[in-house]
Design a protein around this motif. Sequence first.
Motif, mmCIF file in Angstrom:
data_model
loop_
_atom_site.group_PDB
_atom_site.id
_atom_site.type_symbol
_atom_site.label_atom_id
_atom_site.label_comp_id
_atom_site.label_asym_id
_atom_site.label_seq_id
_atom_site.Cartn_x
_atom_site.Cartn_y
_atom_site.Cartn_z
ATOM 1 N N MET A 69 0.861 -1.174 0.000
ATOM 2 C CA MET A 69 0.000 0.000 0.000
ATOM 3 C C MET A 69 0.900 1.226 0.000
ATOM 4 O O MET A 69 1.654 1.436 0.951
ATOM 5 C CB MET A 69 -0.913 0.007 1.226
ATOM 6 N N ILE A 70 0.868 1.986 -1.074
ATOM 7 C CA ILE A 70 1.609 3.242 -1.121
ATOM 8 C C ILE A 70 0.659 4.328 -0.625
ATOM 9 O O ILE A 70 -0.308 4.665 -1.301
ATOM 10 C CB ILE A 70 2.094 3.547 -2.545
ATOM 11 N N VAL A 71 0.914 4.834 0.575
ATOM 12 C CA VAL A 71 0.049 5.870 1.126
ATOM 13 C C VAL A 71 0.514 7.193 0.536
ATOM 14 O O VAL A 71 1.473 7.800 1.007
ATOM 15 C CB VAL A 71 0.105 5.886 2.658
ATOM 16 N N ALA A 72 -0.135 7.611 -0.528
ATOM 17 C CA ALA A 72 0.323 8.763 -1.299
ATOM 18 C C ALA A 72 -0.529 9.962 -0.951
ATOM 19 O O ALA A 72 -1.458 10.302 -1.672
ATOM 20 C CB ALA A 72 0.272 8.453 -2.789
ATOM 21 N N GLY A 73 -0.216 10.615 0.177
ATOM 22 C CA GLY A 73 -0.919 11.846 0.462
ATOM 23 C C GLY A 73 -1.257 12.038 1.919
ATOM 24 O O GLY A 73 -0.909 11.240 2.782
ATOM 25 N N GLU A 81 -1.540 -11.105 3.845
ATOM 26 C CA GLU A 81 -0.146 -11.104 4.284
ATOM 27 C C GLU A 81 0.684 -11.988 3.373
ATOM 28 O O GLU A 81 0.173 -12.976 2.847
ATOM 29 C CB GLU A 81 -0.065 -11.595 5.724
ATOM 30 N N PRO A 82 1.954 -11.726 3.199
ATOM 31 C CA PRO A 82 2.682 -10.586 3.754
ATOM 32 C C PRO A 82 2.342 -9.299 3.019
ATOM 33 O O PRO A 82 2.126 -9.306 1.817
ATOM 34 C CB PRO A 82 4.145 -10.963 3.531
ATOM 35 N N ARG A 83 2.337 -8.219 3.756
ATOM 36 C CA ARG A 83 1.944 -6.942 3.166
ATOM 37 C C ARG A 83 2.897 -5.868 3.663
ATOM 38 O O ARG A 83 3.460 -5.976 4.751
ATOM 39 C CB ARG A 83 0.509 -6.600 3.555
ATOM 40 N N TRP A 84 3.063 -4.867 2.836
ATOM 41 C CA TRP A 84 3.990 -3.797 3.183
ATOM 42 C C TRP A 84 3.315 -2.459 2.941
ATOM 43 O O TRP A 84 2.384 -2.350 2.157
ATOM 44 C CB TRP A 84 5.258 -3.915 2.336
ATOM 45 N N VAL A 85 3.821 -1.458 3.657
ATOM 46 C CA VAL A 85 3.275 -0.109 3.537
ATOM 47 C C VAL A 85 4.421 0.849 3.266
ATOM 48 O O VAL A 85 5.476 0.777 3.914
ATOM 49 C CB VAL A 85 2.532 0.309 4.829
ATOM 50 N N LEU A 86 4.228 1.700 2.284
ATOM 51 C CA LEU A 86 5.217 2.725 1.970
ATOM 52 C C LEU A 86 4.551 4.082 2.156
ATOM 53 O O LEU A 86 3.523 4.360 1.535
ATOM 54 C CB LEU A 86 5.713 2.545 0.533
ATOM 55 N N ALA A 87 5.114 4.904 3.043
ATOM 56 C CA ALA A 87 4.577 6.249 3.272
ATOM 57 C C ALA A 87 5.251 7.192 2.298
ATOM 58 O O ALA A 87 6.452 7.411 2.369
ATOM 59 C CB ALA A 87 4.817 6.688 4.708
ATOM 60 N N SER A 115 4.265 10.650 6.090
ATOM 61 C CA SER A 115 5.318 10.269 7.023
ATOM 62 C C SER A 115 5.048 10.813 8.419
ATOM 63 O O SER A 115 5.137 10.087 9.400
ATOM 64 C CB SER A 115 6.672 10.771 6.523
ATOM 65 N N ASN A 116 4.745 12.109 8.518
ATOM 66 C CA ASN A 116 4.499 12.655 9.862
ATOM 67 C C ASN A 116 3.544 13.842 9.856
ATOM 68 O O ASN A 116 3.540 14.633 10.781
ATOM 69 C CB ASN A 116 5.828 13.072 10.505
ATOM 70 N N GLY A 117 2.732 13.965 8.841
ATOM 71 C CA GLY A 117 1.838 15.115 8.778
ATOM 72 C C GLY A 117 2.359 16.204 7.867
ATOM 73 O O GLY A 117 1.590 16.975 7.318
ATOM 74 N N GLY A 118 3.668 16.290 7.714
ATOM 75 C CA GLY A 118 4.270 17.233 6.786
ATOM 76 C C GLY A 118 3.859 18.666 7.060
ATOM 77 O O GLY A 118 3.851 19.102 8.217
#
Lengths: 165, 190
Positions: B97-101, B120-126, B132-135
């Motif tokens: 899951m690419i969390v784009a935004g 599973e297995p599953r991965w997440v990319l911020a 990542s932290n609210g930006g």
Amino acid sequence: MSERVRDTGSAAIRERVRAVLPQLTDDPSTVDLPAFRVDRTGLLDVMRVLRDAPECGFQYLSCLSGVDYPDHLDVVYHIFNLQNGAGVCLKTSAPKSDPVLPSATAVWPGANWHEREVFDLLGVRFEGHPDLRRILMPEGFDAGYPLRKDFVDSRPAKVRLVRSR
Amino acid sequence: MDVSGQDAPRSWLGTPPPEAEGRSSEELPVPLWQHLPGVLTGNVQSFINWARSNSIWYMTFGIACCAIEMMATGASKYDFDRFGMIPRASPRQTDLMIVAGTVTEKMAPRIKTLYEQMAEPRWVLALGGCASNGGPYHEGYNVVDGVDKIVPVDIYVPGCPPRPEALLHGVMLLQEKVRWVQSAEKTART
């Protein structure tokens, strides 16, 4: 539309609106459109005239927005005549102690979600609105109206997180 | 990781195990394929990791402007497909899951649901500062300060928004991570 009014210059629009609604006062702070200020008690009648009078014919509500001032809340209506392209800006205000305005949905149904947004973020209550719920914030949000200048998010971070789950 | 390419002791896939650090190349076992050309040896987990790391299917899922960069990365110029990455519209079929935004509080429960629907297995990319932290919206009235507050994140890609090269670099880091999975149990996280 046999008698289309072609002159959409600012002065001409102002003159035509003033002919049917002499009670409106000019608002000089807006320069791109002829702007009028109206008291909230007569707001709905003014809106109906602006929409229905042949001199006006502003049947399209383009934008409805809220403004937070130190002592009152403004709601601004941008309305246009799609036949000749003329447009005016209508402003009304409500005190913060009693932020209630009549809903424009009876005149322009498109005001529905606009008013929900203003209610959600600034806390203006529109009387007569068919479905005045929050539209942008989460359903359980109860910390106030976040676009008010005096808004402070008093919720601890943990509460925000739990709520977001 | 040795980038010089000279005398780097490498297993048949991936980089040397962490315990190899500090030991000379003579002490390391020589992979069997160096003695027997045309023969591949390895354990099953290595084969699985090799396959997984080169077929990371990602979810078609963008929640703000970073998604534009993700789309650009997926398009022909940057070509995600050369990593075996194909967008899938269903979380059941995706590995990443690419969390784009920006993650808003209203969106957060939906993101968590999507994550839980992934197999599973599953991965997440911020992707980007917001995820990542609210930006720029850190501690905003409706912004979750990073998607790691609701789901575990494997790779953080900084930028506002990151360029496609940055996302590709993050994906290559994720491939390294996938290749180092030792057993299936270690990928099972909740």
